[in-house]
Design an enzyme around this catalytic site. Structure first.
Site, mmCIF file in Angstrom:
data_model
loop_
_atom_site.group_PDB
_atom_site.id
_atom_site.type_symbol
_atom_site.label_atom_id
_atom_site.label_comp_id
_atom_site.label_asym_id
_atom_site.label_seq_id
_atom_site.Cartn_x
_atom_site.Cartn_y
_atom_site.Cartn_z
ATOM 1 C CE1 TYR A 1 -4.581 0.757 10.165
ATOM 2 C CE2 TYR A 1 -3.798 -1.483 9.837
ATOM 3 C CZ TYR A 1 -3.563 -0.127 9.847
ATOM 4 O OH TYR A 1 -2.314 0.368 9.548
ATOM 5 C CD GLU B 1 0.768 -1.272 9.691
ATOM 6 O OE1 GLU B 1 -0.354 -1.205 9.160
ATOM 7 O OE2 GLU B 1 1.787 -1.674 9.093
ATOM 8 C CG ASP C 1 -1.834 1.116 1.385
ATOM 9 O OD1 ASP C 1 -2.350 1.578 0.357
ATOM 10 O OD2 ASP C 1 -2.038 1.570 2.523
ATOM 11 C CD GLU D 1 -0.824 -5.948 7.586
ATOM 12 O OE1 GLU D 1 -1.352 -6.070 6.477
ATOM 13 O OE2 GLU D 1 -1.251 -5.175 8.469
#
Ligand code: GCB
Length: 705
Positions: free
Chosen positions: A567, A603, A269, A513
């Site tokens: 998230y 994160e 990303d 990840e």
């Protein structure tokens, strides 16, 4: 699925003159008529500029599709790959520094540049490296260091996939040829696959961005009256076996796309910025020289113990070479001495290297001064390495720096800015470190690749703790192949070789990840972790930013610290901040129970458009980012009391550019700062928290003003 290919094979048949030939490039040399890019066999094809109607028919030969099951390393296969990828780096990678025996000459500035357009082979077929680029076609000025993508007004350059070419001329002092010197050409990094010529002669090639490479070029320099030319070809194509990973996808439906149309898919990303990203320089050493230094420190009863090892290089090495070592304090006073290529030096009343939130005199750096007269002629080489004295240990529940618990408060970052992309920029480095101090952060993760040495220098000197990450982002099923593993092993070695002496680096992150719920990733990460442990003499802990479910994860068993990316309230239950506490506590508790290791959040965050407001909070507004962060902080405070929770890194320090997709509004907006480094409301919340975690007596006013 096909891979972008190119034809420079005729050129590549020649053997390399470089001392620093990696296994991969050696394999490439042996491959003769083909190119191995990180183990991916690439062959003749033209590579049209994606998305253009002018793309001509691609003569694609598919030579390798996605890995088959038997390419995926099982335990025995992974161990075999590790054995077959032995320590492949020849030589150290000491940062070039002037000394009484060494000179440096920067080649920063405007270079000539052009892309290969829609004819990928042209530069190799027409040997663009044999004369100035301006004589083989049109060129434009291109700054070095910088990414080339955002410099022009041309979308075809911004989005270019394939070979681009750079060159520039330079003079070298006559004494560089007449004296008995070694002249080295060094690139801080270039993205992604790079070939370098000096005066039309091949000097070096390198797989991968983000890390330095170099070659002896003294024998390629012209006599003093004529100038010299350095030519660089760089290919930014990413495949399932590069790090980071990607793939080239040809779109074959001619109702939808012109013939030969392809896209570069990215498994990550951030924008795939490319070009010569870091400083290019020439440096000299005596013909016999200090090739590498390893310094490992310990502290015993206030005495700093400095174990060192010097590696010497060059011809005519005298086996009874003498080396003298002096440790100097910050003022330059000699405080300890030793002799020999390896040894142990004791520093009484050592001033330890501390993170800036733990000590009034943070980031204390000594100088390790080495003098070696290693050649038959007794010419002395002098190298001064900055280093710090500190220890790092991980217990079942704590992360200890100098024996004291350290709590990570910081962020994931990116090397990213407008116009320059990932290009090195001292103004930006200074600004970012001022912001880090202003925010009260004590650490960052080099998400998702190694950062410039000039950034790491500031981390060392300012006492900012770094989790140093390799570019292994986007490892999924098809990526757990032996080619990727081979490259991963080389990259981890390159990173540890470069950063092993840095006190700021307290942990290696060996991936971000990955699909670590897949059984196949177990042997893969076992091999990478074993390699990292065998290379880092100081045995820094290992981690991965994990995103799989704890119960299914197979990678954590190879790690010392578990980092978790989550998230809640964003990718799941967006706008439902009230659920975050419950979900995060359950998630982190589970990770702890499964792993029995210290856990931290690496994160968390929410995309936020600066200046967008709504109350009650709504996704994408500054209010929602503040609300979401607040819910995480409440949960972190609960976790901190449990005794095993060692840190919180928000995603992200600043907004950053990504590929064009409908889920990104001109890039990823999870920054607490805008891309031009102005604070969103969340920056003030983070600032208050980080300052108060260190000094709970500070009131809000003291922090704000
Ligand atoms: C992640 C990735 C990071 C992304 C982030 C996001 O988990 O590690 O590279 O930018 O999420 O914002 O989606």
């Amino acid at each position: 699925m096909y891979f972008l290919t190119s034809a420079w094979e005729a050129f590549d048949r020649g053997s390399s003159n470089s001392r620093h030939v990696t296994m991969a490039s050696a394999a490439r040399d042996r491959a003769g008529g083909a190119v191995l890019l990180c183990g991916t066999l690439l062959m003749l094809a033209t590579a049209p500029t994606p998305g253009t109607a002018t793309a001509r028919r691609a003569s694609v030969i598919m030579v390798k599709s996605l890995p088959r099951e038997d390419d995926a390393p099982g335990a025995a296969a992974a161990a075999k790959v590790a054995r077959e990828t032995p320590s492949s780096l020849k030589g150290g990678m000491l940062y070039p520094r002037d000394s009484e025996s060494r000179e440096t000459k920067e080649l920063s500035g405007m270079w000539s540049f052009r892309t290969s357009g829609s004819d990928q082979d042209a530069g190799f077929r027409e040997q663009w490296y044999s004369k100035p680029l301006s004589q083989t076609g049109p060129v434009i000025p291109m700054p070095v260091p910088a990414s080339y993508n955002d410099i022009t007004q041309d979308a075809a350059i911004r989005d270019y996939v394939g070979w681009v070419w750079y060159d520039r001329e330079f003079f070298a002092p006559t004494r560089w040829r007449t004296d008995d010197l070694r002249v080295v050409l060094r690139f801080g990094s270039a993205h992604y696959y790079t070939i370098v010529w000096v005066n039309g002669q091949r000097a070096v090639s390198h797989d991968g961005g983000h890390l330095p490479f170099e070659a002896d070029v003294g024998h390629l320099l012209s006599d003093g009256r004529r100038g010299n030319r350095v030519t660089v070809a760089i290919n930014n194509t990413l495949s399932p076996f590069t790090l980071p990973t990607g793939s080239i996808e040809y779109k074959n439906d001619t109702n939808m796309y012109p013939p030969g149309y392809f896209v570069q898919n990215l498994n990550f990303d951030f924008f795939n910025y490319a070009g010569i990203h870091r400083t290019v320089l020439l440096y000299t050493t005596p013909a016999t020289y200090i090739d590498d230094i390893t310094v490992v420190t310990d502290v015993r009863d206030a005495v700093g113990v400095v174990r060192y090892n010097l590696t010497l290089g060059g011809r005519d090495l005298n086996p009874s070479a003498t080396c003298k070592v002096v440790i100097r304090d910050k003022e330059g006073t000699a405080i300890a001495k030793s002799a020999g290529v390896q040894g142990e030096v004791k520093v009484a009343d050592a001033i330890l290297w501390w993170p800036f939130t733990m000590h009034p005199q943070p980031g204390y750096m000594y100088t390790f001064e080495a003098r070696c007269a290693a050649g038959q002629e007794g010419v002395e080489d002098v190298y001064r390495l900055p280093f710090g004295i500190r220890t790092v240990n991980v217990t079942k529940s704590e992360f200890l720096i100098n024996g004291r618990p350290f709590y990570f408060m910081g962020f994931g970052k990116h090397e990213d800015a407008n116009i320059r992309g990932k290009g090195l920029d001292y103004a930006l480095i200074a600004k970012d470190f001022n912001l880090i101090r202003w925010l009260g952060a004590n650490s960052f993760r080099t998400s998702h690749y190694p950062y410039a040495e000039e950034i790491m220098d500031q981390a060392d000197r300012q006492g900012v703790v770094v989790i140093d990450e390799v570019p292994a982002v986007g490892l999924h099923k098809e990526n757990f192949a032996k080619q990727t593993l081979q490259h991963h092993l080389v990259v981890i070695e390159e990173l540890i070789r470069r950063d092993k002496n840095r006190p700021s680096v307290v942990m290696w992150s060996i991936a971000n990840e990955p699909s670590s719920n897949l059984a196949v990733s177990n042997d893969y990460f076992k091999a990478v972790a074993e390699r990292a442990r065998s290379l880092d003499v100081s045995r820094r802990p290992l981690t991965i930013a994990l995103s799989s479910a704890a119960a299914k994860d197979v990678a954590h068993q190879h790690l010392d610290v578990v980092m978790v990316n989550r998230y809640f309230g964003w990718y799941s239950d967006p706008g439902r901040a009230q659920l975050i506490g419950r979900q995060l506590l359950a998630c982190i508790e589970e990770w702890r129970n499964v792993s029995g290791k210290p856990v931290m959040v690496s994160e968390y965050g929410a995309d936020t458009i600066a200046g967008m407001h709504m109350d009650p909070p709504y996704v994408f507004t500054e209010e929602y980012q503040v609300q979401l962060i607040g819910e995480y902080h409440k949960a972190f405070d609960v976790l901190r009391k449990k005794g095993y929770f060692v840190g919180e890194l928000i995603w992200n320090f600043a907004d950053f550019m990504t590929a064009q997709t409908i889920t990104r509004v001109v890039g990823n907006k999870k920054g607490i700062l805008t891309r031009d480094r102005q604070p969103k409301a969340s920056a003030h919340v983070i600032r208050r928290r980080y300052h108060q975690l260190v000094n709970s007596s500070l009131d809000d006013c003291a922090i704000y003003w």
